[in-house]
Design an enzyme around this catalytic site. Sequence first.
Site, short mmCIF file in Angstrom:
data_model
loop_
_atom_site.label_atom_id
_atom_site.label_comp_id
_atom_site.label_asym_id
_atom_site.label_seq_id
_atom_site.Cartn_x
_atom_site.Cartn_y
_atom_site.Cartn_z
N PRO A 40 0.83 -1.21 0.00
CA PRO A 40 0.00 0.00 0.00
C PRO A 40 0.87 1.26 0.00
O PRO A 40 1.77 1.39 0.82
CB PRO A 40 -0.80 -0.12 1.29
N GLU A 41 0.60 2.14 -0.95
CA GLU A 41 1.30 3.41 -1.03
C GLU A 41 0.32 4.52 -0.66
O GLU A 41 -0.75 4.25 -0.13
CB GLU A 41 1.89 3.60 -2.44
#
Length: 283
Positions: free
Chosen positions: A2-3
């Site tokens: 997840p960014e």
Amino acid sequence: MPELPEVETMVRGIRDAVVGARIREFVKCRCTCKPISMKPGLKSIQGRVLNQTVVSVRRLAKRVILDLENEESFVIEPRMTGLMLLSDPPDREHLRLEWRLQNGRRQTSLWFWDRRGLGTVQLLRKAELETVLGPAKLGPDALALTFQELEQRCGSTSRAIKVALLDQKMVAGIGNLYASEILHLSRIHPERPANELNADEVKALHQATRKILKAAIRYEGSTLGDGTYRNALNKSGGYQNHHRVYSRAGEHCPTCRGAEIIRIVQAQRSTFYCPCCQVGHSL
């Protein structure tokens, strides 16, 4: 992993259900898999958060922050496969933690789910949060970064621009996937030394960063082939359908419709780019 867009989606997905709610219980779920990192220990956290109200939910780089009324904060870092969920998880085997919340007569559960067990959860006091995740540890957020800040930071390093963008002390929130997409939109070769970019290129990079990240947030992030990333209601993101280069090696570039997308390795991470659109010298 997840960014910024995925973590921002998590934050927006849980905020309305969590802010203003009181923590009735904080429990560790039954899980036989590798335990996640949690500091301090469960009993200590329980003693500090029982009956505390969540006053805000926000994102800090790639982390979810739950701020409590006693000025302590949960810091949740999803890492590779962590999710913050309000509804049924992908499976119950990998549920790690549960916040049991009460807001008036409404009872809600917030879960942290993590398939690979690489995520971390910390409870930090205000001063500790500043020490661990303050300006000395994290650069400006990628969505708040000004052109002048980006120009100064690019000028201060000779590293390849793709590698520099992954440095959270330079700019916080960008990861491997979105770095490739940002560089493609800005038409900058990923191996260019950051300090060789001219002002026009830095401007293009700054504009592309905001455009890509805002679009990814609008589509609630990217769910890749393994299907791990889900939003707070266990639904897939949609931005993977708009990737132009990431994980598309060998395909024709959708921008120039001529060259094939190339994959290289930088700092042990895959980079994808178009050799036609993204030139290796100054424009």
